[in-house]
Structure formats: structure tokens, C-alpha cells
Write a protein that holds these residues in place. Structure first.
Motif, PDB file in Angstrom:
ATOM      1  N   VAL A 109       0.829  -1.153   0.083  1.00 52.58           N
ATOM      2  CA  VAL A 109       0.112  -0.046   0.121  1.00 52.58           C
ATOM      3  C   VAL A 109       0.900   1.227   0.021  1.00 52.58           C
ATOM      4  O   VAL A 109       0.704   2.021  -0.859  1.00 52.58           O
ATOM      5  N   THR A 110       1.828   1.325   0.918  1.00 50.60           N
ATOM      6  CA  THR A 110       2.733   2.088   0.985  1.00 50.60           C
ATOM      7  C   THR A 110       3.444   2.707  -0.465  1.00 50.60           C
ATOM      8  O   THR A 110       3.293   3.735  -0.796  1.00 50.60           O
ATOM      9  N   ALA A 111       3.821   1.620  -0.829  1.00 52.65           N
ATOM     10  CA  ALA A 111       4.592   1.726  -2.368  1.00 52.65           C
ATOM     11  C   ALA A 111       3.511   2.263  -3.579  1.00 52.65           C
ATOM     12  O   ALA A 111       3.950   2.938  -4.014  1.00 52.65           O
ATOM     13  N   THR A 123       3.107   6.071  -2.863  1.00 48.84           N
ATOM     14  CA  THR A 123       4.193   6.727  -2.923  1.00 48.84           C
ATOM     15  C   THR A 123       4.357   6.796  -4.402  1.00 48.84           C
ATOM     16  O   THR A 123       4.541   7.849  -5.023  1.00 48.84           O
ATOM     17  N   ASP A 124       4.163   5.835  -5.202  1.00 47.90           N
ATOM     18  CA  ASP A 124       4.130   5.811  -6.580  1.00 47.90           C
ATOM     19  C   ASP A 124       3.241   6.793  -7.205  1.00 47.90           C
ATOM     20  O   ASP A 124       3.531   7.324  -8.445  1.00 47.90           O
ATOM     21  N   ALA A 125       2.235   7.099  -6.711  1.00 45.87           N
ATOM     22  CA  ALA A 125       0.949   7.643  -7.023  1.00 45.87           C
ATOM     23  C   ALA A 125       1.317   9.298  -6.772  1.00 45.87           C
ATOM     24  O   ALA A 125       0.579  10.036  -7.389  1.00 45.87           O
ATOM     25  N   VAL A 148       4.523   8.546   3.114  1.00 48.56           N
ATOM     26  CA  VAL A 148       3.455   7.678   3.296  1.00 48.56           C
ATOM     27  C   VAL A 148       3.752   6.601   4.245  1.00 48.56           C
ATOM     28  O   VAL A 148       5.141   6.107   4.290  1.00 48.56           O
ATOM     29  N   THR A 149       3.045   6.506   5.474  1.00 53.24           N
ATOM     30  CA  THR A 149       3.141   5.618   6.670  1.00 53.24           C
ATOM     31  C   THR A 149       2.227   5.023   6.796  1.00 53.24           C
ATOM     32  O   THR A 149       0.797   5.612   6.824  1.00 53.24           O
ATOM     33  N   THR A 150       2.045   3.554   7.194  1.00 56.08           N
ATOM     34  CA  THR A 150       0.603   2.901   7.304  1.00 56.08           C
ATOM     35  C   THR A 150       0.535   2.728   9.110  1.00 56.08           C
ATOM     36  O   THR A 150       1.715   2.595   9.566  1.00 56.08           O
ATOM     37  N   GLU A 161      -7.787   6.400  -4.316  1.00 61.90           N
ATOM     38  CA  GLU A 161      -8.612   5.374  -4.729  1.00 61.90           C
ATOM     39  C   GLU A 161      -8.223   4.793  -6.279  1.00 61.90           C
ATOM     40  O   GLU A 161      -8.156   3.510  -6.483  1.00 61.90           O
ATOM     41  N   ALA A 162      -7.845   5.741  -6.929  1.00 61.79           N
ATOM     42  CA  ALA A 162      -7.383   5.216  -8.584  1.00 61.79           C
ATOM     43  C   ALA A 162      -6.090   4.315  -8.405  1.00 61.79           C
ATOM     44  O   ALA A 162      -5.961   3.353  -8.993  1.00 61.79           O
ATOM     45  N   ALA A 163      -5.259   4.815  -7.571  1.00 66.41           N
ATOM     46  CA  ALA A 163      -3.728   3.980  -7.282  1.00 66.41           C
ATOM     47  C   ALA A 163      -3.986   2.660  -6.943  1.00 66.41           C
ATOM     48  O   ALA A 163      -3.614   1.634  -7.216  1.00 66.41           O
ATOM     49  N   LEU A 164      -5.195   2.704  -5.765  1.00 69.74           N
ATOM     50  CA  LEU A 164      -5.285   1.266  -5.095  1.00 69.74           C
ATOM     51  C   LEU A 164      -6.144   0.281  -6.145  1.00 69.74           C
ATOM     52  O   LEU A 164      -5.822  -0.887  -6.072  1.00 69.74           O
ATOM     53  N   ARG A 165      -6.952   0.853  -6.998  1.00 69.83           N
ATOM     54  CA  ARG A 165      -7.788   0.293  -7.798  1.00 69.83           C
ATOM     55  C   ARG A 165      -6.620  -0.568  -8.804  1.00 69.83           C
ATOM     56  O   ARG A 165      -6.755  -1.654  -9.095  1.00 69.83           O
ATOM     57  N   ASP A 166      -5.821   0.376  -9.173  1.00 72.48           N
ATOM     58  CA  ASP A 166      -4.948  -0.081 -10.192  1.00 72.48           C
ATOM     59  C   ASP A 166      -3.947  -1.082  -9.935  1.00 72.48           C
ATOM     60  O   ASP A 166      -3.650  -1.961 -10.350  1.00 72.48           O
ATOM     61  N   THR A 167      -3.413  -0.745  -8.658  1.00 70.00           N
ATOM     62  CA  THR A 167      -2.321  -1.691  -8.061  1.00 70.00           C
ATOM     63  C   THR A 167      -3.045  -2.972  -7.631  1.00 70.00           C
ATOM     64  O   THR A 167      -2.606  -4.159  -8.030  1.00 70.00           O
TER      65      THR A 167
END
Length: 173
Positions: free
Chosen positions: A23-25, A28-30, A35-37, A60-66
Motif C-alpha cells: 500500500v505504501t509503495a 508513493t508511486d502515485a 507515506v506511513t501505514t 482510490e485510483a492508485a489502489l484500484r490500479d495496483t
């Protein structure tokens, strides 16, 4: 730059499982920084110069894509989260009870859920806050509580997420 708390809905609790390092990666890539969890609860701290609305859409877009799932994220600046936690209207540490907050981004949903206070059982406490519903129920009865029974509605998934007050304390410290 603003420090935000991003609350991922439905992560690592009976459905979508992901490692917080991934998730952090992804975030961060987005383009988010620092970024810390927090635990594996789907609570993320991050910095961005964008508004909370834009941070939400981008996360949301980054998590959906990843991860390939229907991601829902509620985003608040850290001062707001701290104020919400400090405003918890009940004794936060009652033996045998759990203290919860449901963050709600849709005012109509907040109105509907706040109205459930009239139907609460004798051991349940429910109070409306600013964009949040505070509640407290006996341990092991969360899902059977008046509020708990409503949290699974598909139409509310994009606008609600619930956090335990103890977990939230770790987010704001």
C-alpha cells in the motif's frame, strides 16, 4: 503540504487482503510523500499539496490500479481527525465496551445513520458528530448492534468507514 489520514475501507477484514508495505509503495508511486501505514488496519498517513477531495480520488485510483479491487478511501487532514477523536462524547474506556467512530462523507447517509440512535438498544450509545457518528457497544456485539447491522450496505461503502477509538489514537499521535 498537508498531512492527511487516509482511511481505506474494508481492508484486511474479511475480503481484500494486502500488505501495508505494498500500500505504501502504491501511494508513493502515485505521488504522495512521507507515506506511513498504521498497523494492518488500512490507516495511512501521507503528505500532499492537493485538497482532500483530490487526494481521495488519486488514492482510490492508485489502489484500484495496483490491487484490482473497488477501493474506497476517506481522507481528512490530521487536525480534523484529531478534533473528531477528542470530541468522542462517551467515556472512551468502559470495561467490557468498545468505542467506535464511523466517518461519513455523505450528509444524507449521516442523517440516516444518526436517526438510528432512537432504535439503539439499552447497552448501545450513538451520537452524531461533525461528519462522524460516535458509538459504543458491548464487546463482541459490534456486528449485532444497531449501527453494526447497517455498515454492510453496499450503497454506503463508498461514503463510510469505521475505526476503533484506540486505533484512531495511534493515527493522531
Amino acid at each position: 503540504m498537508t498531512r492527511y489520514a487516509a482511511f481505506l475501507r474494508g481492508v484486511n477484514i474479511g475480503g481484500v487482503n494486502m500488505k501495508m508495505a505494498d500500500v505504501t509503495a502504491a501511494l508513493t508511486d502515485a505521488g504522495f510523500t512521507d507515506v506511513t501505514t498504521i498497523l494492518a488496519s488500512g490507516d495511512v498517513l501521507l503528505d500532499s499539496g492537493a485538497t482532500a477531495t483530490k487526494v481521495r480520488a488519486k488514492a482510490e485510483a492508485a489502489l484500484r490500479d495496483t490491487f484490482g479491487y473497488d477501493a474506497w478511501v476517506l481522507v481528512y487532514d490530521l487536525r480534523t481527525v484529531s478534533a473528531v477523536a477528542e470530541a468522542y462524547p462517551f467515556d472512551p474506556e468502559v470495561d467490557g465496551y468498545q468505542s467506535w467512530m464511523t466517518f461519513i462523507s455523505d450528509p444524507t447517509v449521516l442523517d440516516e445513520l444518526a436517526a438510528l440512535a432512537d432504535d439503539a438498544g439499552p447497552d448501545e450509545k450513538i451520537a452524531r458528530g461533525e461528519g462522524v457518528l460516535y458509538w459504543q457497544v458491548p464487546k463482541n456485539s459490534t456486528l449485532d448492534s444497531t449501527i453494526g447491522k447497517t455498515m454492510g450496505k453496499k450503497r454506503d461503502k463508498s461514503s463510510t468507514t469505521t475505526r476503533n477509538l484506540r486505533t484512531l489514537a495511534k493515527v493522531v499521535k
